[in-house]
Design an enzyme around this catalytic site. Structure first.
Site, PDB file in Angstrom:
ATOM      1  N   VAL A  96       0.841  -1.211   0.000  1.00 31.63           N
ATOM      2  CA  VAL A  96       0.000   0.000   0.000  1.00 31.63           C
ATOM      3  C   VAL A  96       0.880   1.268   0.000  1.00 31.63           C
ATOM      4  CG1 VAL A  96      -1.725   1.254   1.385  1.00 31.63           C
ATOM      5  CG2 VAL A  96      -1.866  -1.224   1.161  1.00 31.63           C
ATOM      6  N   LEU A 100       2.822   1.561  -6.403  1.00 27.03           N
ATOM      7  CA  LEU A 100       2.590   0.421  -7.303  1.00 27.03           C
ATOM      8  C   LEU A 100       1.117   0.289  -7.696  1.00 27.03           C
ATOM      9  CD1 LEU A 100       5.036  -2.187  -5.722  1.00 27.03           C
ATOM     10  CD2 LEU A 100       5.194  -1.245  -8.014  1.00 27.03           C
ATOM     11  N   GLY A 101       0.325   1.269  -7.321  1.00 28.58           N
ATOM     12  CA  GLY A 101      -1.064   1.299  -7.786  1.00 28.58           C
ATOM     13  C   GLY A 101      -1.989   0.347  -7.043  1.00 28.58           C
ATOM     14  N   SER A 102      -1.719   0.142  -5.744  1.00 28.55           N
ATOM     15  CA  SER A 102      -2.527  -0.838  -5.005  1.00 28.55           C
ATOM     16  C   SER A 102      -4.020  -0.500  -5.012  1.00 28.55           C
ATOM     17  CB  SER A 102      -2.026  -0.984  -3.566  1.00 28.55           C
ATOM     18  OG  SER A 102      -2.129   0.252  -2.904  1.00 28.55           O
ATOM     19  N   ALA A 105      -5.615  -1.055  -8.447  1.00 28.07           N
ATOM     20  CA  ALA A 105      -5.680  -2.488  -8.780  1.00 28.07           C
ATOM     21  C   ALA A 105      -6.835  -3.162  -8.046  1.00 28.07           C
ATOM     22  CB  ALA A 105      -4.356  -3.170  -8.446  1.00 28.07           C
ATOM     23  N   ASP A 154      -2.579   5.752 -13.359  1.00 25.43           N
ATOM     24  CA  ASP A 154      -2.657   4.478 -12.624  1.00 25.43           C
ATOM     25  C   ASP A 154      -3.814   3.624 -13.120  1.00 25.43           C
ATOM     26  OD1 ASP A 154      -0.688   5.550 -11.000  1.00 25.43           O
ATOM     27  OD2 ASP A 154      -1.564   4.696  -9.174  1.00 25.43           O
TER      28      ASP A 154
END
Ligand code: PMV
Length: 315
Positions: A96, A100-102, A105, A154
């Site tokens: 998180v 990384l685009g949690s 996603a 993102d």
């Protein structure tokens, strides 16, 4: 019904993308969010997301809750007024607040899993097909609630699961890689709010608009050349472009001592180039390496203080 969505990294153009310049981002399959939607005999819509210690019924959550808001928006889009009883299980290997685009996603996987929902009394299986464009628009709405003024990069790369050449407000352009290449991602382990670094850059831009516009123009050139290098099968050219982009991000004040340490460590260990990736101040950096050197670059990053590394092949 199950659905999955990858993480993402920005290769070039973060921050400048907020000001209309192009940026490149790619999916990272090594980390992903997974969502399963199951019929339930328990009344209500139960959400389980162990990663954020969430076990709750939908109506007990505020309507702007990141997960509740996705579910409510999907019901609205599909015109579902009486949702069936379901259990929603959300798991993710994407750290998180690390760039990384949690969040995006989870939203993408959740929307896709929900699109298979049955209507309550319906005897037939009622499938609600949803286009990538609809998923992308919906996730962008959610991103806006939680991240202020996101460029939309993102949600786009995660929805399309392809390398993306992204310009805010323009139709989505995916592109292909002429030759695979290897990226090592190093996580500083320092959570950083993109909203804050974006806000700080805005203040500096307001104070010194010409200078920042010049920086953004240079970054736009880097993104353009990088895309051509990737498409024409010359990814080794990206190293120098990464170093240049990192220097410009430093000038924009969004790097940090920890990011700079990891960037130097990667270069010293033989990476062809390295830069921070995403909002900066913390989160991740990336390094371009020959495949054969990826493990040793990753080891050097851990030695220099990275909390985790991911080796990903972009193909
Ligand atoms: O921190 P990340 O990976 O979500 O990336 C943010 C990228 C920015 O360009 C700084 C902001 C944006 O909305 O594009």
């Amino acid at each position: 019904m199950k659905a999955s969505a990858p993480g993402k990294i920005i290769l070039f153009g973060e921050h400048a993308v907020v000001y209309g310049r192009p940026a490149l981002a790619v999916p990272v399959a090594q980390v992903h969010a997974d969502v399963e939607v199951l019929d339930s005999s328990r009344p209500g819509i139960w959400i389980h997301a162990p990663l954020i210690d969430l076990h709750a019924e939908l109506t007990s959550l505020p309507s702007d809750h990141p997960i509740a808001s996705v579910i409510l928006k999907v019901f609205q889009l599909f015109g579902i007024s009486q949702p069936p009883n379901i259990e929603v299980n959300i798991s993710s290997t994407i750290p998180v607040a690390s760039g990384l685009g949690s969040g995006a996603a989870v939203s993408v996987a959740l929307i896709r899993a929900l699109s298979f929902l049955r209507e309550p009394q319906g005897s037939a299986f009622l499938f609600h097909p949803i286009t990538n464009e609809q998923v992308n628009d919906l996730v962008y709405e959610i991103e806006k609630i939680h991240h202020g003024t996101p460029s939309g990069i993102d949600n786009t790369v995660i929805t399309y699961n392809m390398p993306v050449y992204f310009i805010k407000g323009q139709p989505v352009e995916t592109f292909k890689t002429g030759k695979p290449f290897t990226i090592v991602i190093g996580d500083t382990g320092i959570p950083a709010l993109t909203k804050e670094s974006v806000g700080d850059v805005r203040l500096l831009w307001l104070r010194n608009t010409n200078h920042f516009e010049n920086i953004f123009n240079e970054i736009a050139q880097i993104s353009l050349i990088a895309r051509r290098s990737i498409e024409s099968g010359k990814p080794e050219l990206l190293g120098e472009l990464m170093d240049h982009n990192h220097a410009l991000l430093q000038e924009m004040t969004v790097s940090s001592p920890e990011l700079d340490t990891l960037v130097s460590a990667a270069r010293d260990a033989g990476a062809l180039g390295a830069k921070l990736s995403g909002g900066g101040r913390g989160g991740n950096m990336i390094a371009l390496t020959d495949q054969a050197k990826a493990e040793s670059v990753a080891a050097a990053l851990m030695f220099a203080g990275a909390k985790r590394t991911i080796i990903t092949e972009i193909s």
